[in-house]
Design a protein around this motif. Structure first.
Motif, PDB file in Angstrom:
ATOM      1  N   HIS A 252       0.792  -1.309   0.041  1.00  0.00           N
ATOM      2  CA  HIS A 252      -0.100   0.018   0.227  1.00  0.00           C
ATOM      3  C   HIS A 252       0.995   1.208   0.154  1.00  0.00           C
ATOM      4  O   HIS A 252       1.908   1.099   0.672  1.00  0.00           O
ATOM      5  CB  HIS A 252      -0.964  -0.151   1.186  1.00  0.00           C
ATOM      6  CG  HIS A 252      -1.654  -1.154   1.573  1.00  0.00           C
ATOM      7  ND1 HIS A 252      -2.988  -1.332   0.925  1.00  0.00           N
ATOM      8  CD2 HIS A 252      -1.616  -2.295   1.861  1.00  0.00           C
ATOM      9  CE1 HIS A 252      -3.520  -2.234   1.297  1.00  0.00           C
ATOM     10  NE2 HIS A 252      -2.726  -3.196   1.803  1.00  0.00           N
ATOM     11  N   THR A 253       0.351   2.233  -0.802  1.00  0.00           N
ATOM     12  CA  THR A 253       1.180   3.540  -0.757  1.00  0.00           C
ATOM     13  C   THR A 253       0.247   4.893  -0.412  1.00  0.00           C
ATOM     14  O   THR A 253      -0.794   4.759  -0.668  1.00  0.00           O
ATOM     15  CB  THR A 253       1.900   3.780  -1.907  1.00  0.00           C
ATOM     16  OG1 THR A 253       0.816   3.855  -3.262  1.00  0.00           O
ATOM     17  CG2 THR A 253       2.798   2.617  -2.476  1.00  0.00           C
ATOM     18  N   GLU A 254       0.876   5.777   0.213  1.00  0.00           N
ATOM     19  CA  GLU A 254       0.114   7.080   0.358  1.00  0.00           C
ATOM     20  C   GLU A 254       1.183   8.278   0.040  1.00  0.00           C
ATOM     21  O   GLU A 254       2.490   8.073   0.372  1.00  0.00           O
ATOM     22  CB  GLU A 254      -0.436   7.260   1.773  1.00  0.00           C
ATOM     23  CG  GLU A 254      -1.527   6.632   2.099  1.00  0.00           C
ATOM     24  CD  GLU A 254      -2.114   6.823   3.367  1.00  0.00           C
ATOM     25  OE1 GLU A 254      -3.023   7.819   3.466  1.00  0.00           O
ATOM     26  OE2 GLU A 254      -1.820   6.068   4.309  1.00  0.00           O
ATOM     27  N   ARG A 268       4.587   7.077   1.961  1.00  0.00           N
ATOM     28  CA  ARG A 268       4.671   5.893   2.995  1.00  0.00           C
ATOM     29  C   ARG A 268       4.314   4.682   2.033  1.00  0.00           C
ATOM     30  O   ARG A 268       3.468   4.595   1.138  1.00  0.00           O
ATOM     31  CB  ARG A 268       3.304   6.036   3.652  1.00  0.00           C
ATOM     32  CG  ARG A 268       3.392   4.896   4.676  1.00  0.00           C
ATOM     33  CD  ARG A 268       1.843   4.858   5.444  1.00  0.00           C
ATOM     34  NE  ARG A 268       1.888   3.689   6.317  1.00  0.00           N
ATOM     35  CZ  ARG A 268       0.551   3.110   6.889  1.00  0.00           C
ATOM     36  NH1 ARG A 268      -0.411   3.581   6.065  1.00  0.00           N
ATOM     37  NH2 ARG A 268       0.667   1.999   7.384  1.00  0.00           N
ATOM     38  N   ILE A 269       5.217   3.689   2.340  1.00  0.00           N
ATOM     39  CA  ILE A 269       5.402   2.211   1.983  1.00  0.00           C
ATOM     40  C   ILE A 269       4.631   1.503   2.808  1.00  0.00           C
ATOM     41  O   ILE A 269       5.344   1.185   3.758  1.00  0.00           O
ATOM     42  CB  ILE A 269       6.305   1.822   1.116  1.00  0.00           C
ATOM     43  CG1 ILE A 269       6.799   2.872   0.049  1.00  0.00           C
ATOM     44  CG2 ILE A 269       6.116   0.452   0.471  1.00  0.00           C
ATOM     45  CD1 ILE A 269       8.267   2.681  -0.371  1.00  0.00           C
ATOM     46  N   ALA A 588      -5.411   7.827   9.265  1.00  0.00           N
ATOM     47  CA  ALA A 588      -4.856   8.132  10.523  1.00  0.00           C
ATOM     48  C   ALA A 588      -3.629   7.517  10.789  1.00  0.00           C
ATOM     49  O   ALA A 588      -2.742   7.993  11.278  1.00  0.00           O
ATOM     50  CB  ALA A 588      -5.700   7.781  11.661  1.00  0.00           C
ATOM     51  N   ASP A 589      -3.353   6.414   9.990  1.00  0.00           N
ATOM     52  CA  ASP A 589      -2.007   5.566  10.247  1.00  0.00           C
ATOM     53  C   ASP A 589      -1.181   6.361   9.688  1.00  0.00           C
ATOM     54  O   ASP A 589       0.037   6.577  10.148  1.00  0.00           O
ATOM     55  CB  ASP A 589      -2.174   4.323   9.366  1.00  0.00           C
ATOM     56  CG  ASP A 589      -3.105   3.253  10.322  1.00  0.00           C
ATOM     57  OD1 ASP A 589      -3.286   3.438  11.500  1.00  0.00           O
ATOM     58  OD2 ASP A 589      -3.453   2.099   9.526  1.00  0.00           O
ATOM     59  N   PHE A 590      -1.140   6.922   8.394  1.00  0.00           N
ATOM     60  CA  PHE A 590      -0.093   7.805   7.744  1.00  0.00           C
ATOM     61  C   PHE A 590       0.363   8.939   8.731  1.00  0.00           C
ATOM     62  O   PHE A 590       1.625   9.139   8.933  1.00  0.00           O
ATOM     63  CB  PHE A 590      -0.651   8.460   6.544  1.00  0.00           C
ATOM     64  CG  PHE A 590       0.330   9.237   5.749  1.00  0.00           C
ATOM     65  CD1 PHE A 590       1.108   8.829   4.831  1.00  0.00           C
ATOM     66  CD2 PHE A 590       0.712  10.906   6.215  1.00  0.00           C
ATOM     67  CE1 PHE A 590       2.109   9.714   4.061  1.00  0.00           C
ATOM     68  CE2 PHE A 590       1.561  11.578   5.644  1.00  0.00           C
ATOM     69  CZ  PHE A 590       2.250  10.908   4.474  1.00  0.00           C
ATOM     70  N   ARG A 591      -0.734   9.684   9.315  1.00  0.00           N
ATOM     71  CA  ARG A 591      -0.312  10.863  10.216  1.00  0.00           C
ATOM     72  C   ARG A 591       0.326  10.377  11.694  1.00  0.00           C
ATOM     73  O   ARG A 591       1.382  11.131  12.179  1.00  0.00           O
ATOM     74  CB  ARG A 591      -1.487  11.866  10.387  1.00  0.00           C
ATOM     75  CG  ARG A 591      -2.026  12.399   9.326  1.00  0.00           C
ATOM     76  CD  ARG A 591      -3.226  13.029   9.610  1.00  0.00           C
ATOM     77  NE  ARG A 591      -4.389  12.442   9.320  1.00  0.00           N
ATOM     78  CZ  ARG A 591      -5.407  12.266  10.266  1.00  0.00           C
ATOM     79  NH1 ARG A 591      -5.231  12.913  11.408  1.00  0.00           N
ATOM     80  NH2 ARG A 591      -6.333  11.327   9.968  1.00  0.00           N
TER      81      ARG A 591
END
Length: 655
Positions: A252-254, A268-269, A588-591
Motif C-alpha cells: 500500500h502507498t500514500e 509511505r510504503i 490516521a495511520d499515515f499521520r
C-alpha cells in the motif's frame, strides 16, 4: 465428654482470631489536562513495599487492608498525589503536570535524586560534557540531566523506593555509557540522476521503541544511536488490508506533504503480511536459550525472563515442542524437547532457574542449535529463542565472532529470535546482529506488558514466518524527484545488485505483520539545501537527460520475497503517481506514523529534522490516535510529552 470439651476449646480459640479483610482497589490514572490515560505511573501503598504500575491503558489494581492505608501516585513530570480511598473499590486519579518538579531532578546512576541533595557533589553544573568510549560513539553530551555526580552521591540513590520518593517511576536507566549501541550514520538525500535506485531489506524489529521508552520513563533522553526510527514506527500496528490473492504480502502507498517541511513530499510504503489463523499455524520446534550468568541476577532480568517465557508456553499446543538450554560459565540442557501441552513440566523447569557465573554465550548458542537440529520439523517452525542482556564474555564474544557463528548455523533452517532484557550493561549492538544474521526478530522486553504484546498479542507475527528474504527496491523518476531520503533502515541498506541476488539474506515477515517505510522527497523545482551539485567532469561529457514519457509517475516500487520453504524469489511491483493529497486527508495511520518519525528525528537530533517540533508531532499524533484498543498510541503520546519536558530541561541545565 472429652470430645465435647475439645470442640468447645477449638471454637473458643477460633473466635479469638480476627481475619484481616483485604479489598482490591482498581482504577485508571489520567492526565488532568487532556484526560488521556498515563502509563507507567507508580502506585504505592504508603508505609509499605507494596506497589504496582499502570499499564498501557493507565489501569492499575492493588490490594489494600480494609479501612486502612493511603495510596501515592507518582510519575515523572507530574505532581505526586496521596489519596485515602473511600468505601468504593474504584479510584480514578487525575495527575497534574509539573515542569518544576522535573527541573528539580537529576539522574544519578541507577536512580534519581533532588538537585539540592547533590549540588555539593557535582564536578560541574554548567556546560558539562560526558566522556564516552570511542567504540560506543553514542554522542551522549547533554543526554543525562547535565550533571555528573561523585560515587558518594551515586550510592545515596539506588533503590526503587528512593526513586519513587521523588515522584519518579522506577527503575531508571543506568549510565548509558555502560551500554552498547551500534553507531548509525543517517541516510542523506540522494540525487536520482546519479543514484536512481534505493534498495533495502525489510525489517520488522521493534526493540528500539521499548528501549527508548525505558530511558524516557526513567527520566533520561536515550543515547542517539539507541533511536532507530524504523523500529519506532514499526512498533505499532496499522490498519492495512492483507493480500487478496495467494501472495503472502500486500503493498500500500500514500503520498502527501512532509509535516516538518511542507515543500517536501512524504511517501509511505506499507506492507501487510497475510494472517494465518492460530489453529492453522505449523508445529513449532522451539529451544529456549536462557542466559543465567551473574549479570542476569536482577529483578528486571532473569525473573522477567521467566515470567515472559511462561506466557509463551501458555500459547503452545500439543504438537509444539520445547527444549531449554541455559548458559553461564558453561552451557547445558535443563529440559529435553517436551510436548507443548506438558505446561507444568516446562514451567517447573523455567521456575527452577537461578543466575550466577560468567557468560559463555557462544557455547550456549552452539548447543541450542544442536538440539533444535536434532528435533527438526521439516514442515514446522524451527527456532532458537535467546533471552539475554547480551553481555557475552567467555568464548566467542566479539560481534564478528558471533556473526560468523550465526551465519554458519542458520544454514540448518533453524531461525534465531532474540529477546533483550535489563539495563546498565545492556548490549543492544550484539543482539541486533544476532537476530539479523539468524533470520529472526529482535525485541526488547522492559516489563510484563511488553512481554504480553510480543509473546501473546503478536504471537504469530513474532514466531511464524510467511515471507522470507523480503527486499524493496525503489526507482525514482528524475523528472519528478530532485532528491530523496529513506527515513531509518540505515542498518538494512543493500547494494542495488543485491535485490536480484537470491543468495543475499534479507528480512522476514511473520503472520499478520505490518511494515511501514517513509521516503522524504524534494520535488523538482524546489530550492533546497539538500540538493547538491558537482562540477562538470573534465574527461567525460555529460549525456543529455532523456526521461521516459511516464511524466506522472514519481517512483516504481519493486518488491521481492521468497515463500518460507523456497530458495527462489518472486517479484511484484507498484507505481506511485505524483498525486499528493493534503496531509489532513491522509489516513490516521499515515499521520500517526509520520508523528513517530518526527519524534524519532528529534530524539536523534537529526541533521534532517528541519522544522520538526515536539508540539507539532504531539498534536498530529493526538488527532490520529484512532481506536487504539490496546492503548499503545496513547502511551506514545505520553512518552513524546515526557521527552519534550526532558529536552527542555536538558537545554536549560546546559546553559
Amino acid at each position: 465428654m472429652k470430645r465435647i470439651f475439645a470442640i468447645i476449646l477449638l471454637f473458643a480459640a477460633l473466635t479469638g482470631f480476627k481475619t484481616v479483610n483485604v479489598r482490591r482497589i482498581s482504577g485508571v490514572v489520567y492526565d488532568s489536562k487532556d484526560s488521556l490515560p498515563v502509563s507507567g505511573v507508580t502506585v504505592r501503598l504508603e508505609g509499605t513495599a507494596t506497589g504496582t504500575q499502570t499499564d498501557a491503558k493507565g489501569r492499575y489494581s492493588i490490594n489494600l487492608p480494609e479501612g486502612k492505608g493511603t495510596l501515592t501516585f507518582s510519575f515523572i513530570g507530574y505532581v505526586s498525589q496521596t489519596i485515602k480511598p473511600d468505601k468504593s473499590d474504584k479510584l480514578n486519579v487525575y495527575l497534574v503536570r509539573s515542569l518544576a518538579s522535573l527541573n528539580e531532578v537529576v539522574v544519578v546512576g541507577y536512580g534519581m535524586q533532588k538537585k539540592v541533595n547533590v549540588t555539593g557533589s557535582v564536578s560541574s553544573v554548567s556546560d558539562v560534557r560526558l566522556s564516552e568510549p570511542p567504540a560506543i560513539n553514542n554522542r551522549l553530551s547533554g543526554r543525562v540531566a547535565g550533571v555528573v555526580a561523585t560515587s558518594n552521591s551515586k550510592r545515596q540513590i539506588t533503590s526503587n523506593a528512593d526513586a519513587a520518593g521523588y515522584g519518579l517511576v522506577a527503575p531508571a536507566p543506568a549510565d548509558p555509557q555502560d551500554e552498547s549501541y551500534k553507531s548509525i550514520t543517517e541516510n542523506g538525500f540522494k540525487n536520482p540522476e546519479s543514484e536512481p535506485l534505493s534498495t533495502f531489506s525489510v525489517d520488522v524489529d521493534a526493540a528500539s521503541y521499548s528501549n527508548v521508552r525505558r530511558f524516557i520513563n526513567g527520566g533520561q533522553l536515550p543515547p542517539y544511536d539507541a533511536v532507530r526510527i524504523e523500529e519506532m514506527i514499526n512498533y505499532f500496528n496499522y490498519n492495512l488490508s492483507g493480500p487478496s490473492n495467494n501472495d503472502p504480502v500486500a503493498i500500500h502507498t500514500e503520498l502527501s506533504a512532509a509535516p516538518w517541511n511542507t515543500k517536501h513530499r512524504l511517501v509511505r510504503i506499507g506492507l501487510k503480511a497475510k494472517t494465518i489463523p492460530a489453529g492453522n499455524l505449523p508445529a513449532s520446534n522451539l529451544v529456549f536459550l536462557i542466559d543465567v550468568s551473574g549479570s542476569m541476577n536482577m529483578p528486571n532480568k532473569l525473573p522477567l525472563v521467566q515470567s515472559s517465557l511462561k506466557m509463551l508456553v501458555n500459547q503452545l499446543r500439543a504438537k509444539d515442542r520445547v527444549a531449554i538450554v541455559v548458559y553461564a560459565g558453561a552451557a547445558g540442557e535443563v529440559l529435553a524437547s517436551t510436548p507443548g501441552d506438558q505446561k507444568e513440566t516446562i514451567n517447573n523447569a523455567i521456575d527452577n532457574l537461578s543466575a550466577g557465573g560468567s557468560t559463555a554465550g557462544g557455547e550456549g548458542i552452539r548447543l541450542a542449535y544442536k538440539i533444535a537440529e536434532k528435533n527438526f520439523m521439516k514442515q514446522g517452525n524451527n527456532r532458537v529463542i535467546l533471552a539475554t542482556d547480551g553481555d557475552f564474555n567467555v568464548g566467542a564474544s566479539g560481534d564478528d565472532d558471533m556473526e560468523k557463528l550465526i551465519e554458519r548455523e542458520r544454514e540448518s533452517g533453524v531461525s534465531l529470535s532474540v529477546f533483550g532484557f535489563g539495563m546498565g550493561n545492556y548490549k543492544d549492538s550484539k543482539m541486533e546482529v544476532l537476530a539479523d544474521k539468524g533470520n529472526g526478530n529482535y525485541a526488547y522486553i522492559d516489563n510484563i506488558t511488553e512481554a504480553r504484546k510480543t509473546l501473546v498479542s503478536e504471537f504469530g507475527g513474532t514466531l511464524f514466518t510467511v515471507a522470507k528474504d523480503v527486499k524493496l527496491q525503489i526507482e525514482f523518476n528524475p523528472a519528478k524527484v530532485q532528491a530523496y531520503r529513506l527515513l531509518g533502515y540505515e542498518n538494512r541498506v543493500l547494494a542495488k545488485e543485491d535485490f536480484n541476488n537470491d543468495k543475499k539474506d534479507a528480512g522476514d515477515m511473520g503472520s499478520g505483520h505490518t511494515v511501514t517505510a517513509f521516503y522524504e522527497i524534494v520535488p523538482v523545482g524546489v530550492k533546497d539545501d539538500y540538493s547538491q551539485s558537482v562540477d562538470p567532469l573534465k574527461y567525460q561529457k555529460a549525456a543529455k537527460a532523456n526521461y521516459s514519457s511516464a511524466a506522472d509517475e514519481m517512483m516504481t516500487i519493486k518488491f521481492r520475497y521468497k515463500e518460507p520453504a523456497s530458495m527462489k524469489s518472486k517479484l511484484s511491483q507498484v507505481v506511485v503517481k505524483d498525486n499528493p493529497v493534503p496531509l489532513n486527508a491522509t489516513s490516521a495511520d499515515f499521520r500517526f506514523a509520520a508523528s513517530v518519525a518526527e519524534i524519532g528525528m528529534l530524539l536523534r537530533d537529526s541533521q534532517f529534522k528541519q522544522n520538526a517540533s515536539y508540539g507539532q508531532a504531539i498534536r498530529m499524533a493526538r488527532a490520529a490516535k484512532g481506536d487504539d484498543n490496546e492503548g499503545y498510541r496513547a502511551e506514545f503520546i505520553k512518552l513524546a510529552e515526557s521527552a519534550r519536558l526532558l529536552a527542555k530541561t536538558g537545554a536549560e541545565e546546559s546553559k
